[in-house]
Design an enzyme around this catalytic site. Structure first.
Site, PDB file in Angstrom:
ATOM      1  N   TYR A 503       0.827  -1.203   0.000  1.00 15.76           N
ATOM      2  CA  TYR A 503       0.000   0.000   0.000  1.00 15.76           C
ATOM      3  C   TYR A 503       0.867   1.261   0.000  1.00 15.76           C
ATOM      4  CZ  TYR A 503      -4.824  -1.655   0.555  1.00 15.76           C
ATOM      5  OH  TYR A 503      -6.073  -2.179   0.334  1.00 15.76           O
ATOM      6  N   TYR A 507       3.584   5.402  -2.595  1.00 12.52           N
ATOM      7  CA  TYR A 507       3.708   6.756  -2.058  1.00 12.52           C
ATOM      8  C   TYR A 507       5.151   7.066  -1.676  1.00 12.52           C
ATOM      9  CZ  TYR A 507      -1.358   6.435  -1.844  1.00 12.52           C
ATOM     10  OH  TYR A 507      -2.687   6.285  -2.174  1.00 12.52           O
TER      11      TYR A 507
END
Length: 800
Positions: A503, A507
């Site tokens: 996840y 980022y």
């Protein structure tokens, strides 16, 4: 009747009156004298006639020169508006008439007022806006053009004035009223040289303030420390008027309840900095860049329609800064007392400054948190927190946000930090605990938002989520309504869909170097995440935003020092047995072994585990004062090594002192190796082969082989040689077809010209033709701009 017949017969016999008149010799017509039609009539040329003609030409030119000079002198000294009242009155009447005409036109056409206001702005504002206005005007849609001026450009100019008023305070204007400091009012319009001159004047002003304070306070030779502190306060007050926090202000300022004595030893280095022009240059240049960026945000030049996250100007400045840093590293080396040298570029690339190393370390840390959460039975939740709309300068469609209150990017970051601090205080009061990592990244207009990957007990998940939602939406709650998703979005990570590391991996990568995200397209900007990594890096550097933050775990600096210590021990001990202890204490050696293996999960557990206060960690980072003072007379703090509360003493990991020196360059060798790229000297900069031929040497023997010999040679090559040959062949760029040229419409050409101009290029026909033929334009830092698939792209591998 008989006379008439005789006359008619005579006329017919002589052929008319003209022929009869020409019959007499005295009536014969004479030829006209025309020297242009009859060159034979010219007088014969002689040396005297040529000399007379030259003198005539010289006299004519001298007369013209005197008349011209006389007119210039008359117009310069007599016939001008400053000396001739009649001419001055006529010039004033002309200007007034022109102004009245323009005013009358603007009264009937308000669009001209907006264009005139845009033209009156500084170049960094007016140039890109006028290019956009020109582009909309070229579309030929009058209503859309007028709507763009009224709905977009005019609000942008109004917002720009509000931003300028918020930047320049009353105390700042008072400082600008001093002699020589008027440039403070136009600080965003200055370049580096102008800021350097201004910083010198500011430092001189601070020096005069210190002299005046010393003259007023030091009445005797016996000066007390408190009097020196009062003189420091006067200089610090002047610095505060420039929106600059003085050095050591928190330690030296007056407090009602001071627990520790005043550190008077911090006053000399603080004064030395406030009197230094270089220190003021860094402060003023940082202020100039931030103010300039906020002005560009105010006029909608920082968004996904123009330049996402940060302006192109800031990106280009970051490239230039990185290029200069790279040149500095390549021209210097590190040397110790024994004479050993290290290449500075290799040292920097091997450190945590390398984006690849920084990304790998953070991914290893997140993976360690994931393993610990599985062992503890904790759940993972992914949170997204966004600022209220008053912090966003631009809407999603690129238009001005009417709710924006001129809040800066730094203020949006401070808002999230304060919100998180208040939430953390309430969470600890409620007995709730969590650990994880926080990632700060920008919206398309530069506003900060946070992504948090948090691990917690399953029974505490609902309470923590509800408490965090309460603090995330407590300001401007009415604008959200029933849907709180735009401000706060929680997502429970399902192990069936992906791990917590997967996840957060995207980022982390897109905020460092975009590794592995070339094919990923951002939903917010519509661009590749790898291409956006450079903009994000420039955004974080400009606005001083901390992008990554781990919480609830031991510090990572001690992890780095332990790995450094393990490497040093391996080099000293040489052929030691695998698994042999390095430290005498088994608990400390277990922490070192976990760090040396690169297992963050084991390292965290050996340090004491997650959610453990720092005072209970086994290994911590040790610091010491520098041996040599800095340029301002103080001794800074540097890393010494590690220490532990369960062991005596400290372990030094930086025993060898290294100094930075410039590399010694042999000019003759550099000229022979680099050819025309060598520094300019009196020698010839021909290529090495030509120099060799001229000096009488033999040309290098280049071996040739036929196809069969080539096949045999390739067949007998080893695997390593094949890889090297393949790598060299990949570096060879294919030749561009001379007849290749992309066909685009006129509207696409205008759009391409506008994009080039917005990026700082001229946007001329030659540049556009070069891009359409498959060429590229260098944009700095080894990158090039090229045009492909009707889109302007930027990369360092544009040929591949």
């Amino acid at each position: 009747m008989a006379v008439s017949k005789i006359t008619l017969h005579y006329a017919q016999t002589t052929g008319g009156s003209n022929e009869a008149a020409a019959a007499f010799p005295w009536n014969t017509p004479k030829k006209a004298v025309n020297p242009y039609l009859d060159p034979a009539e010219f007088a014969p040329e002689s040396a005297l006639s040529n000399l007379i003609a030259l003198y005539a030409v010289d006299n004519e030119q001298e007369q013209l020169r005197r008349e011209t000079l006389s007119d210039e002198v008359w117009e310069r000294y007599f016939f001008n508006e400053s000396r001739d009242p009649v001419q001055r009155e006529m010039e004033q009447d002309r200007l007034i008439s022109h102004a009245k005409t323009a005013r009358e036109q603007q009264r009937f056409n308000p669009d001209l007022v907006i264009i005139a206001n845009v033209g009156a702005q500084p170049a960094h504002i007016s140039k890109p806006l006028l290019e956009r206005i020109k582009y909309f005007h070229s579309l030929g849609r009058a209503k859309a053009y007028s709507r763009y001026l009224q709905k977009t450009i005019r609000p942008c100019l109004e917002r720009l004035e509000r931003v300028r008023d918020s930047q320049v305070s009353a105390s700042f204007r008072f400082m600008a009223s001093h002699d020589g400091l008027e440039g403070l009012l136009v600080l965003p319009e200055m370049n580096q040289d102008q800021v350097k001159r201004l910083s010198t004047l500011v430092a001189a002003h601070m020096s005069m303030c210190l002299d005046a304070a010393c003259g007023d306070l030091f009445v005797s030779d016996d000066v007390k420390p408190e009097e020196i502190r009062q003189a420091w306060e006067r200089v610090a007050a002047e610095a505060m008027r420039l929106e600059v926090i003085p050095p050591a202000f928190e330690q030296l300022r007056r407090k009602k309840r001071r627990r520790k004595p005043v550190p008077y030893e911090l006053i000399p280095p603080s004064l030395a900095r406030m009197l230094c022009a270089d220190w003021w240059y860094r402060k003023l240049w940082q202020m100039r860049c931030e103010w300039r960026e906020e002005q560009l945000r105010a006029v909608c030049l920082v968004n996904k329609k123009a330049s996402p996250y940060v302006s192109y100007e800031a990106v280009i400045h970051k490239r230039e800064q990185r290029r200069k840093s790279l040149e500095f590293f390549r021209s210097h080396e590190l040397i110790n007392e024994d004479g050993d040298t290290l290449d500075m570029e290799d040292v920097v690339n091997a450190s945590n400054s390398n984006p690849a190393h920084r990304r790998n370390e953070m991914m290893a840390c997140v993976k360690g948190l994931e393993l610990i959460a599985e062992m503890r039975g904790d759940c993972a939740v992914f949170y997204t927190i966004t600022c209220p709309s008053r912090f966003h300068a631009t809407l999603n469609n690129g238009r001005p946000n009417p709710k924006w209150t001129s809040a800066t990017v730094r203020q949006s970051s401070d808002y999230l930090v304060d919100t998180f601090a208040a939430f953390r205080k309430a969470m600890h009061k409620a007995g709730l605990r969590w650990y994880g990592v926080r990632v700060a990244e920008p919206h398309h207009d530069g506003t900060v938002h946070w992504h948090l990957l948090c691990f917690m007990r399953k029974k505490d998940r609902r309470s923590i989520t509800a408490l965090l939602r309460k603090f995330a939406i407590r300001e401007d709650r009415e604008e959200l309504g029933a849907n709180t998703g735009p401000r706060f979005k929680p997502e429970l990570i399902n192990p069936r869909k992906g791990t917590p590391t997967s996840y957060i991996a995207k980022y982390i990568s897109k905020n460092i170097d975009g590794r592995g995200l070339a094919k990923e397209i951002s939903k917010e900007t519509g661009r590749s995440l790898r291409d956006s990594a450079e903009h994000v890096s420039a955004w974080a550097s400009l606005h001083r935003v901390q992008q990554f933050r781990f919480f609830g775990i031991p510090g990572r600096q001690a992890y780095r020092e332990l790995r450094l210590l393990a490497g040093q021990a391996a080099r000293v001990q040489g052929e030691r047995k695998a698994g042999a202890p390095v430290l005498d204490n088994p608990r400390l050696d277990a922490v070192l072994a976990a760090a040396d293996a690169g297992c963050f999960a084991t390292y965290i557990m050996k340090q004491g585990g997650v959610l453990v206060p720092r005072k209970h960690h086994l290994v911590r980072t040790a610091y010491e004062l520098n041996d040599e003072p800095s340029a301002y007379g103080d001794h800074g703090i540097r890393i010494y090594g590690i220490w532990s509360p369960i062991a005596e003493g400290k372990i030094c990991t930086h025993a060898v002192k290294w100094k930075k020196v410039r590399k010694a360059v042999d000019v003759q060798e550099a000229a022979a190796d680099q050819g025309a790229c060598a520094p300019w000297t009196r020698g010839n900069n021909c290529p090495p082969v030509e120099n060799l031929n001229k000096s009488g040497g033999d040309l290098p023997d280049i071996k040739t082989m036929n196809e069969k010999e080539l096949q045999d040679y390739l067949h007998n090559m080893g695997q390593k040689e094949r890889r090297e040959l393949t790598a060299r062949l990949r570096l060879v760029k294919p030749k561009r077809k001379t007849v290749y040229k992309q066909n685009i419409s006129e509207q696409q050409r205008l759009q391409l010209e506008a994009e080039l101009t917005a990026r700082g290029f001229e946007g001329s026909a030659s540049e556009i033709d070069l891009l359409l033929r498959g060429g590229s334009i260098p944009s700095g830092a080894g990158l090039r701009i090229f045009y492909r698939n009707h889109r302007l792209q930027e990369d360092d591998k544009w040929r591949q």
